[in-house]
Design an enzyme around this catalytic site. Structure first.
Site, PDB file in Angstrom:
ATOM      1  N   GLU B  60       0.665  -1.439   0.192  1.00 17.03           N
ATOM      2  CA  GLU B  60      -0.017   0.093   0.195  1.00 17.03           C
ATOM      3  C   GLU B  60       0.997   1.219  -0.162  1.00 17.03           C
ATOM      4  OE1 GLU B  60      -0.715  -2.734   1.766  1.00 17.03           O
ATOM      5  OE2 GLU B  60      -2.949  -3.148   0.796  1.00 17.03           O
ATOM      6  N   HIS B 129     -11.449  -4.364   9.296  1.00 15.00           N
ATOM      7  CA  HIS B 129     -12.165  -4.089   7.885  1.00 15.00           C
ATOM      8  C   HIS B 129     -13.547  -3.345   7.899  1.00 15.00           C
ATOM      9  CE1 HIS B 129      -9.215  -7.291   6.860  1.00 15.00           C
ATOM     10  NE2 HIS B 129      -9.573  -7.495   5.545  1.00 15.00           N
TER      11      HIS B 129
HETATM   12  C1  LIG Z   1      -2.788  -4.349   4.132  1.00 12.33           C
HETATM   13  C2  LIG Z   1      -3.852  -5.250   3.662  1.00 12.33           C
HETATM   14  N1  LIG Z   1      -4.028  -5.266   2.033  1.00 12.33           N
HETATM   15  C3  LIG Z   1      -4.883  -6.055   1.335  1.00 12.33           C
HETATM   16  C4  LIG Z   1      -5.460  -6.857   2.100  1.00 12.33           C
HETATM   17  C5  LIG Z   1      -6.754  -7.572   1.418  1.00 12.33           C
HETATM   18  N2  LIG Z   1      -6.121  -9.159   1.409  1.00 12.33           N
HETATM   19  C6  LIG Z   1      -6.607  -9.993   2.153  1.00 12.33           C
HETATM   20  S1  LIG Z   1      -5.764 -11.398   1.991  1.00 12.33           S
HETATM   21  C7  LIG Z   1      -4.989 -10.693   0.560  1.00 12.33           C
HETATM   22  C8  LIG Z   1      -4.121 -11.798  -0.224  1.00 12.33           C
HETATM   23  C9  LIG Z   1      -3.188 -12.230   0.530  1.00 12.33           C
HETATM   24  O1  LIG Z   1      -2.480 -13.225  -0.246  1.00 12.33           O
HETATM   25  P1  LIG Z   1      -1.426 -13.990   0.390  1.00 12.33           P
HETATM   26  O2  LIG Z   1      -0.557 -13.506   1.209  1.00 12.33           O
HETATM   27  O3  LIG Z   1      -0.756 -14.894  -0.559  1.00 12.33           O
HETATM   28  O4  LIG Z   1      -2.492 -15.232   1.301  1.00 12.33           O
HETATM   29  P2  LIG Z   1      -3.505 -16.250   0.679  1.00 12.33           P
HETATM   30  O5  LIG Z   1      -4.834 -15.285   0.769  1.00 12.33           O
HETATM   31  O6  LIG Z   1      -3.060 -16.546  -0.653  1.00 12.33           O
HETATM   32  O7  LIG Z   1      -3.492 -17.346   1.995  1.00 12.33           O
HETATM   33  C10 LIG Z   1      -5.343  -9.520   0.423  1.00 12.33           C
HETATM   34  C11 LIG Z   1      -4.935  -8.885  -0.687  1.00 12.33           C
HETATM   35  C12 LIG Z   1      -5.495  -6.930   3.616  1.00 12.33           C
HETATM   36  N3  LIG Z   1      -6.212  -7.736   4.264  1.00 12.33           N
HETATM   37  N4  LIG Z   1      -4.509  -6.258   4.183  1.00 12.33           N
END
Ligand SMILES: Cc1ncc(C[n+]2csc(CCOP(=O)(O)OP(=O)(O)O)c2C)c(N)n1
Ligand SMILES: Cc1ncc(C[n+]2csc(CCOP(=O)(O)OP(=O)(O)O)c2C)c(N)n1
Ligand SMILES: [Mg+2]
Ligand SMILES: [Mg+2]
Lengths: 319, 326, 326, 319
Positions: B60, B129
């Site tokens: 971000e 959230h």
């Molecule tokens: C700071 C922040 N940015 C974006 C999000 C939205 N978000 C939640 S999970 C996710 C993807 C995370 O991917 P990964 O770390 O690979 O974990 P996975 O969901 O694949 O287990 C995103 C973009 C968030 N919760 N927090």
């Protein structure tokens, strides 16, 4: 740990089933509208959670992320109280305040799931710093995803852990996608582990759907880390069977890819291995037990009272 | 006139501005194929391609910084921060860079940049959230803030924001995405810095923005049933604030409730309320009351979330208390 | 009683708490040998060693996160953020983690953690090294805020902050470091959440904190010369706010100026002022006025910085305007 | 660029002297109390600034950090207006609003010094993204220090630049210290460049006190970057002769270390090389010219009026 007596394996198998069953029931409750909000299911990733925690002791710690139900249960968390948390009940792990992404249970060393991608990395590092300052021999295992590895906190935290030689295992569940984004779009490299060298840290890529590969890698790592050799990075390749969250149709990946990964189901893998040592009856019993424990969890959640609003505002402070 | 969803109004504004000005491009996490967590940008990548609807890694603070750098060279980035709660990671690039560059560099630079992000709770998403953090921005000079309550204003204000040469925080709301409303055909804009009087009334002024506007309308309906006529004002822009419109109303009614979904302490209501007290002290028949979230994180459990977040019943109660003061 | 510098008072508090409680340790950039940019921690590493006076890389957000993790396991980190302007990088770990964990995790965790950071301008450091950002924190439940104006309060409040089981933002001020003042011998604390009446008066109440307290005292002196007796109150704690002490004074004087060094819009004064207006509407003989920085970044050039930042002359002028009303 | 005609070299030599002279005069003005605030002098690091910018063209861009006077002058910034900025005058680069750490001059592609350590990295990346989208063939050179390399923005920005193959050169001035902290205390590795591989990026360590080494490395890099091969990392080893800022007595490093580095003075190095091609008289003339230009700059700054406060509040917005 190294010699696998059958009973122990059965209990790990049961725990993997417990997680699978937990997530699948949840899906139904969301579908029925009996639970609202959202959840990030970890079906397909049970071997990383249970395998990693199988290599840790009760005095070790875990930090988790948004996809944390499996981590919680694997570390010894009570499925009843987790289910109650999802139903928003007073008996929930966080008293209903946190919900799916915000549960901690300090009594079992579970330092919290985390709604902020990458948020758990400095916290794991800080916990490891405390362990070092307190001269205890615990380790911290930090679960994070491939997507989280691109947050600044990954870089900052891993660097601090490395210069201070802290007892922390950075455990990346690389399930090939961050939400809808394939690994190759978020990274200019083949594996997260390529970055380990940038912190003079050991890094290895393992099969995240093989309980034994995960457990053995983590226990070896925990040994090195406990010995004061500083942090290490383990990248476990795995795959979520489900969508990212409730609203996800998975248009960004192919049905073929999904089918291929389902053939490499961590639970089926474990069962195949178990059949060599355990009797089919024992295995079926474990399966029944898992289902039964989730029935209990659901019953517990349903019977539990909603949280009380009295005194809520004062509870912001420790007085 | 067509009736469309708030989410569609935002998508239409983005699409029309992407067509209108090739310098405009979108930047954010999972905004391309996926269309973002709330699918607002869905379909745009098929039309404009991955260069202009650009997915980013989860980073971000640097996403915003990349927007600043691109804007300095003449592009017009529109950034999506998936949930307003995550903007906490980007505060440095927003406050020490985007907000300051024009002034600090002696007015050499223009930073036409929009940050779109959905705030608000009522979805059971839990403490990280569900926040309404717009109040953090009102104390930082250099970033405009708009927070539309209707599809009409969402489309018109987003177009104004994209055409503005200053950084603009565009506050969306998760529970409004599914709300329908009339939107004029063709191109139109809603000016930044103008409040709108949604309902005229003589007895009390209900001031709010974003989702709380609809809670105020419900409260006004309930008051009307008792023969009390509330003027309902949607501030729409939090920076700059249209104090003229607010003052005009308050001079007429002498009674005010200010409602927001953010925490009570240090909220937008404190600033609006202070200005009204300061300039209209002698017009007020009763102290201004604010309606806001309780000063705790927004809990996940429905019963707790409902208890913590304000709704029309709180607005109504505040209005009654004020009206009770002769 | 000894007369020491504000900087020394902070150093003494740190040293005494490090001696008193082995769980206390310091974390920050260049705090060991160098003693930090303002040399507050100078000498401590020689006494307590690099494990307890721990230098960090330049990684503000994760430094705070490391503090959170360490506090969860029972340590009591005291973190230095070199300039308050840089806390913008750590807002996520502060707001989404430190502030929420206790409440969000069902009161399981205690987070005894202090963030020390100097705010304020008047040193010609320019826009990214001169800000007063404490107002960002008043809208975030879960973090206490103190901002001492004297060596006495600096030492007493820092000890309270370090002994508190909640996260506390400890706001220092660059121009106060060189200020001398009396400090009791031996151990003492100043309670968080209590304002202090520095000077009693009947005609007007001057409310402020940190460096602006001294501007208010200067203004009070000037008023006294004209036979106007101002009550001067140092709020000291911004969260929790001691409204009782403020209200008591305002009920007596009926006139109020609130002064802060931060930007005028969305400042701490808006919150304090709103609460006073709300609860003491009928006691006020004139609208409350706030004195604050103009709503632009703090410029580097002396003439511009002086123009943008408020001082005693602005407090005096505001007081005269209020006294002029009927 | 490659064939060095004497005149061009003399002009680079003059520019290095200009920077040295500028910083040394400033020190005196601070000492006299004629300027207040603080400054981060770059004496000893003139070859990185002038060498890097010598390899760039006017249509290329630079982002800088808190130690940016040299970068500004090297990119073609007007020393008169920079001096006026430090004196807080209306004729200053930023009209007196920014001061030492906050100057930009878009007319020469200088996108700003930066008071936030690591703050310039995403800005450089964004500028490079704009260049790519606009299909221009400019490059961006991002000056940052070793200390800045541990900020999350380094990781996040370099990763984005790498996956998008953006035309940006990440140029790290490794002067062995971040404020008072030696490199080895902030890093678990020998060089920042070790991290380049984590972004599938070329990385090289060069002698930052050798104008020619710097210029040649940057022009080679600029060629590759312009050709669309994505970003690269250059780590130039150098040393600041002065303290970190005004109030620094340099207790954290030894006088011997300082003396050793002074023997490797970038300006002396350049002069030695110049003596092979240029006549001593030409060299002395360049030295006189540099001193003269700083005299002019000081005179200009002193004569300039203070900034006007009228309309200051409205200037926050573009209307
Ligand atoms: C700071 C922040 N940015 C974006 C999000 C939205 N978000 C939640 S999970 C996710 C993807 C995370 O991917 P990964 O770390 O690979 O974990 P996975 O969901 O694949 O287990 C995103 C973009 C968030 N919760 N927090
Ligand atoms: C975000 C932030 N943190 C800390 C500082 C204070 N600070 C200014 S320069 C500096 C050291 C930077 O070291 P390096 O990047 O190596 O640059 P150098 O000073 O050595 O040229 C620090 C800690 C700052 N300006 N911004
Ligand atoms: Mg993933
Ligand atoms: Mg350095």
């Amino acid at each position: 740990m190294s010699n696998d007596d059958g009973l122990e394996l059965l209990s790990f198998y049961r725990r993997m089933l417990l997680i699978r069953e937990f997530e699948q029931r949840l899906d139904r409750f969301f579908a029925d509208g009996r639970i609202h909000g959202t959840t990030h299911s970890c079906t397909g990733q049970e071997a990383t959670a249970v395998g990693a925690c199988a290599a840790l002791s009760a005095s070790d710690y875990v930090t988790s992320n948004h996809r944390g139900h499996g981590h919680f249960i694997a570390k010894g968390g009570d499925p009843k109280r987790l289910m109650a948390e999802l139903f928003g009940k007073a008996t929930g792990v966080s008293g209903g305040r946190g919900g799916s992404q915000h549960v901690a249970d300090l009594s079992i060393g579970f330092l919290g799931s985390n709604g902020i991608t990458g948020g758990g990395l400095p916290i794991a590092t800080g916990a490891a710093l405390a362990i070092k300052i307190q001269k205890r021999d615990s380790v911290v295992l930090c679960f994070f995803g491939d997507g989280a590895a691109n947050q600044g906190t990954f870089h900052e935290s891993v660097n601090m852990a490395a210069i201070w030689k802290l007892p922390v295992i950075f455990f990346c569940e690389n399930n090939l996608y961050a939400m809808s984004t394939p690994f190759a779009c978020n990274f200019p490299i083949q594996n997260v582990c390529v970055r380990a060298a940038g912190y003079a840290m050991a890094g290895e890529v393992i099969d995240g759907n093989d309980f034994f590969a995960v457990r053995d890698a983590v226990s070896a790592a925990a040994g090195r880390v406990r010995a004061g050799n500083g942090p290490c990075l383990i990248e476990a390749l795995t795959y979520r069977h489900c969508g990212h969250s409730k609203s996800d149709g998975c248009e960004y990946r192919t049905r073929d890819e999904e089918a291929a990964w389902r053939l490499n189901d961590p639970i089926a893998n474990m069962k195949r291995r178990l059949l060599q040592t355990a009797a089919p009856a024992e295995i079926e019993q474990a399966e029944r037990e898992a289902a039964g424990m989730i029935d209990e969890a659901v019953a517990f959640a349903l019977q539990s009272p909603p949280p009380d609003t009295a005194g809520l505002e004062d509870s912001i402070w420790v007085s | 006139m067509a009736e469309i969803f708030y989410s569609q109004a935002i998508r239409d504004a983005l699409r029309e501005e992407l067509l209108r000005d090739e310098r405009v491009f979108l930047l954010g996490e999972d905004i391309a194929g996926y269309g973002g967590a709330f699918r607002i940008t869905r379909g745009l990548v098929e039309e404009f391609g991955p260069e202009r609807i650009r997915n980013t890694p989860i980073s971000e603070n640097s996403i915003v910084g990349v927007g600043v750098g691109a804007a300095m060279l003449g592009l017009r980035p529109v950034i999506e921060i998936m949930f307003m709660d995550f903007i906490t990671l980007a505060i440095d690039q927003l406050f020490n860079h985007a907000a300051k560059f024009r002034f600090m560099f002696g007015e050499q630079v223009r930073l036409p940049m929009v940050i779109r992000t959905p705030g608000g709770g009522r979805r059971g998403y839990g403490p990280t959230h569900s926040q309404s953090l717009e109040t953090l921005f009102i104390s930082m000079p250099g970033i405009k803030i708009v927070a539309p309550a209707t599809p009409h204003d969402a489309k018109g204000l987003l177009k104004s924001a994209i055409r503005d040469d200053n950084p603009v925080l565009f506050v969306e709301n998760k529970t409004l995405y599914g709300m329908r409303g009339e939107v004029p055909d063709g191109d139109y804009t809603v000016p930044i810095g103008k409040a709108s009087v949604l309902r005229e009334g003589r007895d009390i002024t209900l001031i709010s923005y974003s989702q709380m506007v609809h809670e105020c309308i419900k409260a006004a309906d309930a008051l009307a049933a008792d023969g009390v006529f509330a003027e309902v004002i949607d501030v729409r822009s939090l920076n700059p604030l249209d104090m003229d419109t607010l003052c005009e109303s308050v001079q007429k009614t002498g009674r005010v409730v200010i409602a927001e979904e953010g925490h009570r302490t240090g909220g937008v209501s404190a600033e609006i309320g202070f200005r009204l007290f300061e300039s209209l002290h002698y017009y007020l028949d009763a102290p201004i009351k604010r309606v806001a979230a309780k000063d705790v994180p927004v809990p996940a459990a429905p019963v707790l979330e409902k208890y913590v977040l304000p709704d029309w019943t709180n607005v109504l109660q505040a209005a009654h208390e004020i009206l009770a003061e002769n």
